[in-house]
Design a protein around this motif. Structure first.
Motif, PDB file in Angstrom:
ATOM      1  N   ALA A 160      44.537  33.311  48.013  1.00 47.91           N
ATOM      2  CA  ALA A 160      45.232  32.132  48.879  1.00 47.91           C
ATOM      3  C   ALA A 160      44.485  31.441  49.312  1.00 47.91           C
ATOM      4  O   ALA A 160      45.137  29.911  49.877  1.00 47.91           O
ATOM      5  CB  ALA A 160      45.450  32.803  50.632  1.00 47.91           C
ATOM      6  N   THR A 161      43.257  30.550  48.843  1.00 48.06           N
ATOM      7  CA  THR A 161      42.287  29.446  48.917  1.00 48.06           C
ATOM      8  C   THR A 161      41.761  29.039  47.539  1.00 48.06           C
ATOM      9  O   THR A 161      41.236  28.650  47.541  1.00 48.06           O
ATOM     10  CB  THR A 161      41.498  29.968  49.794  1.00 48.06           C
ATOM     11  N   ALA A 162      42.870  29.587  46.619  1.00 50.24           N
ATOM     12  CA  ALA A 162      42.029  29.325  45.522  1.00 50.24           C
ATOM     13  C   ALA A 162      41.830  27.612  44.899  1.00 50.24           C
ATOM     14  O   ALA A 162      41.551  27.157  44.057  1.00 50.24           O
ATOM     15  CB  ALA A 162      42.559  30.027  43.748  1.00 50.24           C
ATOM     16  N   ALA A 163      43.571  27.221  45.416  1.00 50.32           N
ATOM     17  CA  ALA A 163      43.308  25.479  45.043  1.00 50.32           C
ATOM     18  C   ALA A 163      43.841  24.764  45.888  1.00 50.32           C
ATOM     19  O   ALA A 163      44.171  23.405  46.284  1.00 50.32           O
ATOM     20  CB  ALA A 163      45.335  25.307  44.388  1.00 50.32           C
ATOM     21  N   VAL A 164      42.767  25.004  47.281  1.00 52.68           N
ATOM     22  CA  VAL A 164      42.675  23.925  48.723  1.00 52.68           C
ATOM     23  C   VAL A 164      40.966  23.905  48.353  1.00 52.68           C
ATOM     24  O   VAL A 164      40.061  24.283  48.169  1.00 52.68           O
ATOM     25  CB  VAL A 164      43.312  24.884  49.583  1.00 52.68           C
TER      26      VAL A 164
ATOM     27  N   VAL B 161      38.309  41.967  42.975  1.00 50.77           N
ATOM     28  CA  VAL B 161      37.347  41.282  42.034  1.00 50.77           C
ATOM     29  C   VAL B 161      37.802  41.659  40.590  1.00 50.77           C
ATOM     30  O   VAL B 161      37.638  42.750  40.239  1.00 50.77           O
ATOM     31  CB  VAL B 161      36.011  40.033  42.620  1.00 50.77           C
ATOM     32  N   GLY B 162      38.053  40.261  39.760  1.00 53.19           N
ATOM     33  CA  GLY B 162      37.527  40.721  38.423  1.00 53.19           C
ATOM     34  C   GLY B 162      38.508  39.450  37.358  1.00 53.19           C
ATOM     35  O   GLY B 162      38.541  38.771  37.948  1.00 53.19           O
ATOM     36  N   ARG B 163      37.945  39.600  35.850  1.00 54.01           N
ATOM     37  CA  ARG B 163      37.905  38.571  35.850  1.00 54.01           C
ATOM     38  C   ARG B 163      39.133  38.556  35.576  1.00 54.01           C
ATOM     39  O   ARG B 163      40.365  39.199  35.296  1.00 54.01           O
ATOM     40  CB  ARG B 163      37.294  39.288  33.526  1.00 54.01           C
ATOM     41  N   THR B 164      39.635  37.174  34.946  1.00 51.31           N
ATOM     42  CA  THR B 164      41.197  37.137  34.753  1.00 51.31           C
ATOM     43  C   THR B 164      41.785  37.901  34.060  1.00 51.31           C
ATOM     44  O   THR B 164      41.427  38.296  32.298  1.00 51.31           O
ATOM     45  CB  THR B 164      40.871  35.426  34.246  1.00 51.31           C
ATOM     46  N   GLY B 165      43.309  38.659  33.854  1.00 49.09           N
ATOM     47  CA  GLY B 165      43.791  39.701  33.381  1.00 49.09           C
ATOM     48  C   GLY B 165      42.626  40.863  33.394  1.00 49.09           C
ATOM     49  O   GLY B 165      43.820  41.708  32.867  1.00 49.09           O
ATOM     50  N   ALA B 166      42.288  41.345  34.362  1.00 52.34           N
ATOM     51  CA  ALA B 166      41.959  42.778  34.511  1.00 52.34           C
ATOM     52  C   ALA B 166      42.940  43.139  35.218  1.00 52.34           C
ATOM     53  O   ALA B 166      42.383  44.721  35.238  1.00 52.34           O
ATOM     54  CB  ALA B 166      40.343  42.642  35.430  1.00 52.34           C
TER      55      ALA B 166
ATOM     56  N   ALA C  64      40.275  37.561  44.999  1.00 50.34           N
ATOM     57  CA  ALA C  64      39.712  36.483  44.974  1.00 50.34           C
ATOM     58  C   ALA C  64      38.425  36.079  44.197  1.00 50.34           C
ATOM     59  O   ALA C  64      38.501  36.931  42.846  1.00 50.34           O
ATOM     60  CB  ALA C  64      38.403  36.493  45.995  1.00 50.34           C
ATOM     61  N   HIS C  65      38.469  34.944  43.182  1.00 48.25           N
ATOM     62  CA  HIS C  65      37.973  34.083  42.028  1.00 48.25           C
ATOM     63  C   HIS C  65      36.451  33.582  42.963  1.00 48.25           C
ATOM     64  O   HIS C  65      35.539  33.606  42.107  1.00 48.25           O
ATOM     65  CB  HIS C  65      38.634  33.373  41.145  1.00 48.25           C
ATOM     66  N   ARG C  66      36.738  32.924  44.331  1.00 48.17           N
ATOM     67  CA  ARG C  66      35.605  32.734  44.904  1.00 48.17           C
ATOM     68  C   ARG C  66      35.093  33.369  44.933  1.00 48.17           C
ATOM     69  O   ARG C  66      35.328  34.572  46.542  1.00 48.17           O
ATOM     70  CB  ARG C  66      35.910  31.286  46.022  1.00 48.17           C
ATOM     71  N   LEU C  67      33.937  34.113  45.327  1.00 53.19           N
ATOM     72  CA  LEU C  67      32.958  35.859  45.233  1.00 53.19           C
ATOM     73  C   LEU C  67      32.414  35.636  47.035  1.00 53.19           C
ATOM     74  O   LEU C  67      32.451  36.263  47.098  1.00 53.19           O
ATOM     75  CB  LEU C  67      32.067  35.862  44.811  1.00 53.19           C
ATOM     76  N   ASN C  68      32.317  34.072  47.192  1.00 49.44           N
ATOM     77  CA  ASN C  68      31.643  34.081  48.479  1.00 49.44           C
ATOM     78  C   ASN C  68      32.208  34.607  49.860  1.00 49.44           C
ATOM     79  O   ASN C  68      32.090  34.202  50.967  1.00 49.44           O
ATOM     80  CB  ASN C  68      30.807  32.395  48.430  1.00 49.44           C
ATOM     81  N   THR C  69      33.445  34.141  49.757  1.00 52.71           N
ATOM     82  CA  THR C  69      34.351  34.721  50.671  1.00 52.71           C
ATOM     83  C   THR C  69      34.670  35.739  50.796  1.00 52.71           C
ATOM     84  O   THR C  69      35.472  36.187  52.367  1.00 52.71           O
ATOM     85  CB  THR C  69      35.599  34.007  49.525  1.00 52.71           C
ATOM     86  N   ILE C  70      33.972  36.502  50.426  1.00 49.00           N
ATOM     87  CA  ILE C  70      33.899  38.174  50.164  1.00 49.00           C
ATOM     88  C   ILE C  70      32.661  38.972  50.591  1.00 49.00           C
ATOM     89  O   ILE C  70      32.785  40.150  50.763  1.00 49.00           O
ATOM     90  CB  ILE C  70      35.351  38.790  49.171  1.00 49.00           C
ATOM     91  N   MET C  71      31.670  38.296  50.348  1.00 45.03           N
ATOM     92  CA  MET C  71      30.726  37.921  50.165  1.00 45.03           C
ATOM     93  C   MET C  71      30.122  38.887  51.518  1.00 45.03           C
ATOM     94  O   MET C  71      28.772  40.782  51.556  1.00 45.03           O
ATOM     95  CB  MET C  71      29.558  37.460  50.091  1.00 45.03           C
ATOM     96  N   ASP C  72      30.835  38.641  52.660  1.00 48.86           N
ATOM     97  CA  ASP C  72      30.685  39.597  54.136  1.00 48.86           C
ATOM     98  C   ASP C  72      31.734  41.283  54.209  1.00 48.86           C
ATOM     99  O   ASP C  72      31.423  41.173  55.903  1.00 48.86           O
ATOM    100  CB  ASP C  72      30.536  38.758  55.526  1.00 48.86           C
ATOM    101  N   TYR C  73      32.168  41.006  53.399  1.00 49.67           N
ATOM    102  CA  TYR C  73      33.917  42.024  53.312  1.00 49.67           C
ATOM    103  C   TYR C  73      32.499  43.652  53.225  1.00 49.67           C
ATOM    104  O   TYR C  73      31.848  43.635  53.183  1.00 49.67           O
ATOM    105  CB  TYR C  73      34.956  41.782  52.059  1.00 49.67           C
TER     106      TYR C  73
END
Length: 1525
Positions: A1450-1454, A1320-1325, A1479-1488
């Protein structure tokens, strides 16, 4: 008065004398009246021409006026003085007539001055004719004075002729043009004198420049207005519209036409409106004839004059042989015939070159018009029609088919000229040999059905070849647009094989056409010989007293040689006609496609209405033949100035609603209106290949304060400060050097800057992270943003924005299922409210915090019942026409065309906006800003902001290695065999003509030639062997050309696909498409033909020289001098011609690049109403290309005039020396010499033209091989690896170019096998940069990455990429079957494919398809929904089942439903694999297992999510911004 007519001619005085003289009566009548009659006959036509053509106004100063007046008065005083003498009635009439001619000439001079004519051809010929006639009379007076020894007033002969010349001197001042057409570098043709124009002397300055140094673009002239696209294209478009209206009537169009009246239809508007189909079809050919026919008819006049002059040579040859056979003839007869031959051949050369000039200029205009018409059509074509015309087909229409018409223009007149030449030749042959010529006619008639069959078969092959070419270019377009995906999946070899397969079928057709071509060449080259043989045979066999003497034989042979040209040209003309007819049909089909409805949306809404957008009882469809996508009774009223959110499932009709408002869909019923201008932000951001500033300003006038405000609001300031040249940094094609979020923000900034009344925003916030999304919503879209007073329609999946919307529209199955404000929908307690409660409670339980509304970017709209969407009926609906909603909406149309996902392309960046230090708005201090701005300014000056590399023209002579490359591609044995066959053919031809000369010199015994049968038999045998040699070399050259073409195409394809991704970033796709279309077509069709003609012309010239030198050795005195002159002229010409061809090739690529760009952004261009500007840009690029082409065709004419003059000199010298040596020269040898000399001019001209064409066209080989020297990715065979999936990254860093800063650096982490790691990171990180380093899309600058202990830099790229799997954010499909898209290598069984489809939740859907795994995906996968394509990408990953899986947003636009499906499958099927998720949507990686946080290109944090939250660092802040804490 007419008593002297009987003594006009006295042959004893004029011809049968050693000192010829014209009678006094002839001089006083014919010579005196001839110039006057000429001027009076030409004047009406010339005045009409001047009336319709104006080039400005030529000023006359006072001195010029005074001089003209005084000379006029002086001549009148002289005339009054002469009238004092008494003259007879004829002289009085002649004097009056001369006065009228003088008045007429003066009037023409003044009218020319008013029309800006600086040099008059009509008056020049008049003065020269008058001077010539006066000179004849002057000579007679001189001779009379010498004989009578008396003093005569010699200068009083025809004084009016001298008066004409004196008056002409009165306008010799340099003219001053007061008004006219001005350009920076105008073409000198318009200001050139008449003599300069007919000899093409006006191009000499450019030729000298090209000889001294290689020509560059700044040396090129501007096109004349008559040749520019803005002049020629509208004419064709308007006439094509009239053709369409005749055959396809539309009441609406008829009303619009009546309303527009005489003004005509705007070319940028509708070209065609589909009406009721009728039996006949509109004729594009007739439209072309009406547009370009009047100018082209001039070439017909030139052609008739030239064809008549062609037969002067044989007639003079007859006179010369008679002169040789008549020892008593005066010597001056021979010199007169020689001079007449020289004058006639020079005049013939001038006429021929004017003919070619008109033809080539016409062809140039036709090409510009066709390209312009296709471009304009592409801007208005409907979405349904767009599916039937792929990008490859349309590119071929602009490149190959338009070129076919231009090539045909030079030879189209041969359709009527060839029969005319044949008829004239047969007439003169009849005069020479009598009825025997009928045998030759019979031979020609027998060849007609043979060649008709060949023509029909050739047409069939041409259609098949163009179909294969279209498929190949279409696939190449898809591959180039999706090259990133090919490299990530290591699919280059599979797609290379697919292209090679199509190419192989194309070459099979070419080979069949080559066999037919060899047969055609054999037929037509042997035709003149067979005609001669049959005619001579019948002539000598019918009556043994028919003597074949030199006069009959060689005059006939000269006529047969003339006959050879139309018969040889006919196969080429027929071939060109066949190709042009195929192209004509393809163009007509494309231009006849249905178009978008002009009146589907009413833009002139009532100003007093409170609604900014209104749809009443509307129904909209993507195709008129399909059921409505947006169902009937659709009613939407959006108040002016309000913010409306549109939500719903994937495929529910959200994007289709915006498309309907844009007029992109066909309105079936109801009404739709939009008040004011519209701005549109597509879901797939469309970025132009220009600077960042130009992308935002988008052709509007720069308003710097407003521009700065827009940049700040869209959070683009930090990006600009990091870009190499700030906002002057060039953005690559499709925004390759911007991240997905940056592209979307640039697209949004463009819409805001244009300041429109209505804003249609198709999910623009999906590609940015939560922090930036909130900033943009607050500063731009929301109630306090820049657009607060505008009407805004926002399609979104983000729920956090909904409470601030004035109105929410919930879409489902193409209808508005619910509407109201956020509170009203909650109060209604419908499906939408139930959905909100379900997902809000789930998210709140996860985060441990109560929210009033779901967080942004973490929840997406999804129905409670997740299986509903995957049920067979609903899945089948996705493919049915009525439900083609989002997948065919303009943003998604663009998405399928580009085949390059928005967030996939950001990993291709060449500059560090998304990889290097990304500075947030709040963290940059003023001093830092200033430093960064200064740094960007310095880089801009140094060119650091330049990304793409324009096509560069090579300079200097084409290297020998290029010719050797082509010869090697043909094969040395085949090359040697071809040359030997050529040599054999011409040797036999030379010997057969010598044999004929010996035959004619045979003695006549008892009125007959005893050995005529033996002579005839040998002559026929020689011709038979010639035919065999002709067929052999024609076949070998054609087959060799195909072999070379196969080899060069395969090498280029291999080189391009092996090039690193940086090569595709800096190389515009238009350059590559140009290589694979136009350059390969040149190698396929043009070079073999030119090579064949070049070799034949070279042997023809050598044969002519041998014969002339043998017959008249004195010619050896002049030939070396003329040979040196010929060689110098040829090299002088080629230096410029070669470079002009290179400049023309280089300037052709931007046409296709711009066209591809336009196709991708057609919906955006239409939405902003910028069609005219883009049409203007396309026209400018076409004109720029023609600016290089026009001088090249003029240079050809320049060369031909001079070389034909050299040839005419050789002909005249051969005749002159033959006349001088007539006592020692046999008639047979003399006839043979002159016959070959008459061929020499054409052969020389053709040789130089072919040599220059060969050198200019061989540039195609040079350009095709250009990419063989670029950097290539290494390859090595795969082996079993990796086994565990452990990843170690040690001090890793990379940069995108050597002149840029590090994008990421000093990253060191260790990931054990089976770990699930979020990035994760800001856009352009630097998230995507790390992925690019893992796949070695960009090579490391420092450090290393080890997978299972193996340094990936030591592995082959195919081995590496085939062992790692990626699921991209935006799914990319290629045209072909589902099986091919899943398994292009055919490596897996059907059972494995079905298992992968089952785990990816697609098995039920695919089972329901008629063709199942063989179901054809359209270009870009347009006939599948976004969700289905995303699941297919998941199926690809399941098939490969590698130890390492990368998910790049992979799931940002669905929607949430598809997200859940993908996540559940990944957790179950990739449990033992190492998974890296960006990921931009952090809830998808909270269980990683762990999360890697990147900031400014460096590793900031790396630990488990719980520990990172407890540390309250960057991850904590990001989670907080996302509403998870």
């Amino acid at each position: 008065a007419f008593s002297c007519l009987c003594s006009l001619q006295d042959w004893n005085l004029t011809w049968h004398t050693d000192v010829p003289e014209l009678t006094q009566c002839f001089q006083n009548t014919v010579l005196a009246w001839l110039p006057c009659l000429y001027l009076w006959l030409c004047a009406p036509f010339y005045i009409l021409y001047l009336h319709t053509h104006s080039s400005g106004y030529i000023c006359m100063n006072h001195f010029n006026k005074a001089k003209t007046f005084l000379m006029w008065m002086g001549s009148e005083f002289q005339r009054v003085g002469r009238r004092g003498r008494r003259l007879g009635p004829p002289s009085e009439a002649l004097s009056c007539f001369r006065v009228s001619v003088q008045l007429l000439s003066c009037l023409l001079v003044q009218y020319e001055r008013m029309k800006g004519v600086q040099s008059s051809g009509v008056l020049l010929i008049f003065w020269l004719l008058a001077l010539l006639c006066a000179t004849v009379s002057f000579r007679s007076r001189v001779l009379l004075a010498l004989n009578q020894v008396t003093t005569l007033s010699l200068l009083h002969i025809h004084p009016s002729n001298w008066d004409h010349a004196q008056k002409h001197l009165g306008r010799t001042d340099i003219p001053v043009i007061c008004c006219g057409f001005y350009t920076q570098n105008p073409c000198p043709e318009s200001g050139a004198s008449f003599l300069s124009r007919i000899t093409f002397w006006w191009i000499s300055r450019m030729m000298v420049t090209g000889f001294k140094r290689p020509l560059v673009e700044s040396d090129l002239w501007s096109l004349h207005p008559e040749n520019r696209s803005h002049r020629v294209v509208p004419g064709l478009v308007q006439r094509w519209n009239r053709q369409r209206q005749k055959f396809m009537y539309s009441p609406k169009k008829a009303q619009q036409t009546e309303a527009k009246g005489a003004s005509g239809a705007d070319e940028a508007e509708i070209l065609i409106v589909k009406g009721p189909q009728q039996s006949k079809e509109p004729s594009l050919l007739w439209a072309l004839c009406l547009t370009f026919g009047p100018y082209f008819l001039i070439s017909g006049l030139y052609k008739i004059i030239h064809d008549v002059l062609m037969f002067v040579g044989p007639l003079i040859l007859r006179l010369l042989i008679s002169f040789i056979n008549s020892p008593d003839s005066p010597s001056w007869h021979g010199f007169f015939y020689t001079g007449l031959l020289f004058v006639c051949t020079c005049f013939q050369s001038l006429i021929l070159q004017q003919y070619f000039h008109v033809c080539f200029v016409s062809g140039m205009r036709v090409r510009s018009a066709i390209i312009g018409a296709v471009y304009r059509k592409a801007l208005v074509i409907s979405n349904a029609a767009r599916r039937s015309s792929t990008v490859g087909e349309i590119v071929n229409l602009m490149s190959v088919d338009a070129q076919r018409f231009m090539d045909l223009s030079a030879y189209i007149n041969m359709i009527w000229s060839a029969p005319l030449q044949v008829v004239l030749a047969l007439y003169f042959l009849w005069e020479t040999l009598g009825p025997s010529v009928l045998a030759g006619v019979a031979v020609m008639l027998l060849m007609v059905p043979v060649n008709a069959f060949i023509a029909m078969k050739t047409k069939t092959y041409q259609v098949a070849q163009m179909k294969s070419k279209d498929g190949r270019i279409k696939l190449m377009n898809e591959m180039l647009n999706g090259i990133k995906v090919l490299k990530l999946y290591a699919w280059e070899l599979a797609f290379q094989d697919k292209v090679s397969e199509i190419r192989q079928s194309e070459l099979r057709v070419l080979k069949k056409a080559a066999y037919l071509g060899a047969m055609s060449t054999f037929t037509w080259i042997c035709a003149p010989f067979l005609v001669a043989l049959s005619t001579f045979a019948v002539y000598v066999l019918v009556d043994e007293r028919n003597i074949l003497d030199a006069q009959k034989a060689f005059v006939s042979l000269a006529l047969f040689n003339i006959l050879r040209f139309p018969l040889n040209m006919l196969p080429m003309v027929i071939s060109s006609l066949v190709q042009a007819s195929v192209s004509l049909k393809r163009l007509r089909t494309f231009l006849s496609h249905e178009e978008l409805q002009e009146d589907s949306v009413d833009r002139s809404a009532v100003l007093g209405s409170p609604d900014g957008i209104s749809i009443t009882d509307g129904a909209f469809s993507w195709s008129r033949s399909e059921a409505p996508t947006l169902k009937s009774l659709l009613n939407v009223q959006i108040p002016e100035g309000s913010l409306v959110a549109v939500v719903g499932l994937v495929g529910s009709g959200k994007s289709s609603l915006l498309s309907a408002l844009l007029g992109e869909m066909d309105k079936i019923e109801g009404t739709a209106s939009v008040k004011g201008s519209v701005a549109y932000v597509s879901q797939q951001a469309w970025i132009q290949n220009s600077t960042l500033k130009e992308n935002i300003v988008f052709g509007q006038e720069l308003n710097d304060p407003w521009y700065q405000q827009v940049v700040e609001a869209c959070a683009l300031r930090p990006d600009m400060e990091i870009l190499p040249a700030g906002d002057d940094t060039e953005i690559g094609e499709k925004g390759v050097n911007l991240s997905g979020g940056q592209k979307q923000r640039v697209s949004l900034a463009r819409a805001i800057y244009c300041d429109r009344s209505v804003y249609l925003l198709d999910d623009p916030l999906s590609a940015v992270d939560a922090h930036v999304g909130k900033h943009i919503f607050d500063k731009v879209i929301g109630p306090q943003g820049l657009l607060k007073d505008k009407t805004r329609v926002l399609v979104t999946h983000g729920l956090s924005y909904l409470p601030q919307a004035d109105l929410i529209l919930v879409m489902g199955e193409g209808q508005v299922t619910e509407r109201g404000s956020y509170q009203q929908l909650l109060t209604t307690d419908g499906a939408f409210a139930e959905f909100l409660r379900t997902y809000a409670s789930v998210d709140n339980n996860d985060s441990g915090k109560t929210q009033c509304h779901p967080p942004n970017m973490t929840e997406r709209l999804s129905p409670p019942n997740m299986t509903k969407r995957l049920s067979p009926p609903n899945m089948t609906k996705r493919l049915s026409p009525p439900n083609m909603t989002e997948r065919l909406s303009p943003p998604n149309m663009t998405e399928r065309l580009s085949l390059s996902p928005p967030n996939m392309t950001k990993r291709l960046s060449l500059s560090p906006p998304n990889m290097t230090k990304r500075l947030s708005l709040r963290s940059i201090q003023p001093s830092q800003k200033q430093q960064e701005a200064e740094k960007g300014s310095e880089r801009a000056k140094s060119g650091a902001g330049k990304l793409t590399e324009a096509d560069k023209a090579s300079t200097g002579q084409v290297k020998l290695s290029v010719f050797l490359t082509y010869a090697k591609a043909i094969g040395v044995p085949l090359t040697v065999v071809s040359v030997l066959l050529f040599f054999t053919h011409h040797l036999l031809s030379l010997f057969s003509n010598y044999w004929l000369s010996w035959w004619t010199d045979d003695p006549v015994v008892n009125g007959t030639q005893p050995d005529r049968l033996m002579r005839l038999g040998v002559y026929g045998s020689l011709g038979l062997f010639q035919g065999v040699a002709v067929f052999g070399y024609s076949l070998s050259m054609s087959i060799g050309g195909i072999m070379a073409s196969r080899y060069l195409h395969q090498c280029m394809l291999h080189d391009v696909l092996r090039s690193p991704i940086s090569f595709f970033e800096r190389t515009p796709s238009g350059n590559l498409v140009n290589r694979f279309s136009k350059e390969i077509d040149t190698i396929d069709s043009v070079i073999p033909s030119i090579l064949k003609m070049f070799t034949g012309s070279m042997f023809n010239v050598l044969s002519c020289c041998v014969v002339i030198l043998t017959a008249t050795p004195l010619v050896a005195i002049i030939i070396p001098f003329l040979g040196v002159l010929y060689f110098f002229v040829q090299r002088f010409y080629v230096a410029s011609s070669r470079q002009l061809k290179r400049l023309e090739s280089v300037s052709r690529s931007p046409i296709f690049t711009h066209f591809n760009e336009t196709l991708l952004g057609a919906s955006v261009i239409r939405a902003f109403r910028e069609q005219k500007r883009f049409i203007g840009e396309s026209d400018l690029r076409v004109d720029h290309n023609q600016e290089a082409y026009f001088p090249s065709i003029v240079a050809n004419r320049w060369l031909a005039i001079r070389l034909e003059f050299v040839g005419n000199c050789i002909v005249s010298c051969a005749a002159l020396f033959a006349v001088m040596a007539r006592s020692s020269l046999s008639p047979g040898i003399m006839g043979l010499s002159i016959t070959y000399a008459l061929q020499l001019t054409a052969s020389l001209n053709w040789l130089v033209r072919m040599s220059s064409d060969l050198e200019t066209n061989i540039v195609a080989v040079e350009r095709v091989r250009e990419y063989s020297h670029t950097d290539k990715e290494p390859r090595s065979p795969p082996d079993p690896w990796p086994s565990a999936g452990c990843i170690q990254i040690r001090n890793f860093g990379l940069r995108y170019r050597q002149d840029l800063d590090m994008a990421i650096h000093n990253v060191s982490i260790s990931i054990t096998g089976g770990e699930k790691v979020g990035i994760v990171g800001r856009t352009g990180a630097g998230k995507s940069s790390l992925t690019m380093g893992l796949f070695r899309i960009i090579e490391a600058s420092e450090g290393q990455i080890l997978i299972d202990g193996v340094d990936i830099s030591q592995l082959g790229l195919h081995q590496l990429r085939s062992r790692i799997t990626i699921i991209p954010q935006d799914p990319v499909l290629f045209s072909g079957s589902l099986r091919m898209n899943l398994d292009p290598f055919n490596s897996y069984s059907d059972e494995e494919l079905w298992r992968a489809l089952e785990f990816s939740h697609l098995k039920v859907f695919v089972t329901g398809l008629p063709d199942k795994l063989e179901h054809e995906c359209s270009e870009g996968g347009e006939n599948l929904s976004v969700g289905q394509r995303q699941l297919l990408c998941l199926a690809r990953a399941l098939l490969r089942k590698t130890k390492i899986l990368v998910l790049d947003e992979a799931t940002a636009a669905v929607d949430m439903e598809t997200d859940h499906l993908i996540q559940s499958t990944i957790r179950s099927q990739f449990e033992e694999c190492t998974v890296l998720t960006i990921a931009h949507r952090l809830n998808t990686i909270m269980d990683y297992t762990r999360v890697l946080v990147l900031d400014k290109g460096e590793m900031a944090e790396f630990d488990s999510p719980d520990k990172l939250v407890a540390q309250r660092g960057l991850f904590y802040n990001m989670a907080k911004d996302s509403g998870l804490l």
